[in-house]
Write an enzyme that holds these catalytic residues in place. Structure first.
Site, short mmCIF file in Angstrom:
data_model
loop_
_atom_site.label_atom_id
_atom_site.label_comp_id
_atom_site.label_asym_id
_atom_site.label_seq_id
_atom_site.Cartn_x
_atom_site.Cartn_y
_atom_site.Cartn_z
N ARG A 1 67.01 27.79 30.05
CA ARG A 1 66.40 26.62 29.40
C ARG A 1 65.25 26.55 30.60
O ARG A 1 65.48 27.14 31.96
CB ARG A 1 67.33 25.25 30.00
N LYS B 1 72.74 21.72 32.72
CA LYS B 1 73.09 20.80 32.92
C LYS B 1 73.93 20.08 33.37
O LYS B 1 75.09 20.25 33.95
CB LYS B 1 73.13 20.41 31.43
N HIS C 1 61.77 27.23 24.93
CA HIS C 1 63.68 27.51 24.38
C HIS C 1 63.51 28.69 23.02
O HIS C 1 64.80 28.78 22.91
CB HIS C 1 63.48 25.96 23.57
N ARG D 1 65.30 31.20 24.62
CA ARG D 1 66.65 30.89 24.34
C ARG D 1 67.50 30.94 23.77
O ARG D 1 68.74 31.50 23.41
CB ARG D 1 67.33 29.66 25.11
N HIS E 1 76.93 26.38 27.24
CA HIS E 1 77.44 25.00 26.37
C HIS E 1 78.22 24.69 26.82
O HIS E 1 79.80 25.43 26.98
CB HIS E 1 77.51 25.89 25.41
N TYR F 1 74.27 29.99 16.40
CA TYR F 1 74.06 31.13 15.74
C TYR F 1 74.45 31.99 15.27
O TYR F 1 74.25 33.57 15.83
CB TYR F 1 73.64 32.35 17.82
#
Length: 294
Positions: A147, A171, A243, A246, A269, A278
């Site tokens: 990110r 995150k 992004h 990514r 994730h 994806y």
């Protein structure tokens, strides 16, 4: 209990109990503030709001033209607020329990192909210190699937290039180890040993990997600008951002046969369902399969 007291308590809960980042806390508080703006004129208190009134609130925010995603995001914040109210203030009935979020379509993110990524990186002017930094930066951005916040927050003390790994803070301040390929590691070393070492570094930024001209950490906005300028330079018509690199990293791994769990770990994730986006099949590949086998 009034809204101000409840929201202040919610803020402390997010910061101390949930250990959320400042940006995430602000987003949750903004969600609940919208509910406060709707409720206070009607003299509705946080602990007495009903499911019917919450449905009226959702209708109210829908009137502002917000997307289904934005509405779902606001409802998620409010559900977290009422979880806090149940835990900390003994709220018996959760008014959000039966409220359903708007249905969201699973949008496949835009990705770049290898030729486009190579074209962007090749367009960098390597005759300047900033150019060498930018090359290393984009190699790491794509090569590790970071990110933009993780990229600008990367620390020298978290680089383990001898074993081809970097430690990333994602995150919620969650740390993960991400493999770094030979190409990205090569240009990162060149930047650190031949460019960054000659910079005058602002106090407090000695451990930051990517620095601006003033010797402080590169900002997220600056990374956006660098990528936009490169896209313009090569005439790339796609709408891209940091992004996009990514998304491209993840998409190329999955298309190459990488295990989805491994991709999940590398991206950081929390849920595998986020990574599953994806697994889309490239249309050209699908067309070739039909042509060959049908």
């Amino acid at each position: 209990m009034d809204w101000k007291t409840a929201i202040n308590g919610f803020k402390h809960y997010l910061q101390l109990e949930r250990a959320m980042s400042a940006n995430t806390v602000d987003a949750y508080l903004d969600d609940v503030t919208k509910l406060r703006q709707f409720s206070e004129p009607q003299n509705i208190h946080p602990q007495s709001i009903t499911p019917s009134q919450l449905q009226d609130f959702l209708t109210w925010i829908n009137g502002f033209g917000l997307s289904a995603y934005s509405q779902a995001r606001i409802l998620s914040g409010i559900k977290t607020f009422y979880l806090f109210m149940a835990l900390e203030h003994g709220l018996v009935e959760n008014p959000t329990a039966l409220i359903e979020a708007p249905r969201l379509g699973r949008k496949i993110p835009d990705v770049l192909n290898i030729t486009e990524i190579d074209g962007l990186i090749a367009a960098i002017d390597l005759s300047t210190p900033e150019g060498m930094r930018n090359k290393a930066m984009l190699e790491v951005l794509y090569g590790c699937g970071l990110r933009v916040s993780e990229l600008v927050g990367l620390k020298i003390s978290n680089l383990f290039l001898d074993v081809e790994f970097i430690k990333v803070e994602g995150k919620g301040s969650k740390e993960r180890l991400v493999p770094i390929g030979t190409q990205a590691a090569k240009y990162l070393r060149i930047y650190l040993e031949d460019v960054r070492v000659h910079q005058k570094i602002k106090p407090g930024y000695e451990d930051a990997v990517f620095l601006n001209r003033r010797g402080a950490s590169l900002t997220r906005v600056m990374v956006f600008i660098i990528i936009k300028d490169l896209a313009t330079k090569i005439g790339l018509k796609k709408k891209i951002s940091p992004h996009t690199f990514r998304h491209s990293f993840a998409s190329h791994l999955v298309e190459g046969g990488a295990d989805l769990r491994a991709v999940q770990e590398m991206l950081g994730h929390e849920s595998i369902t986020t990574t599953e986006i994806y697994t889309h099949v490239d249309r050209d590949y699908l067309r070739s399969v039909i042509t060959q086998f049908h």
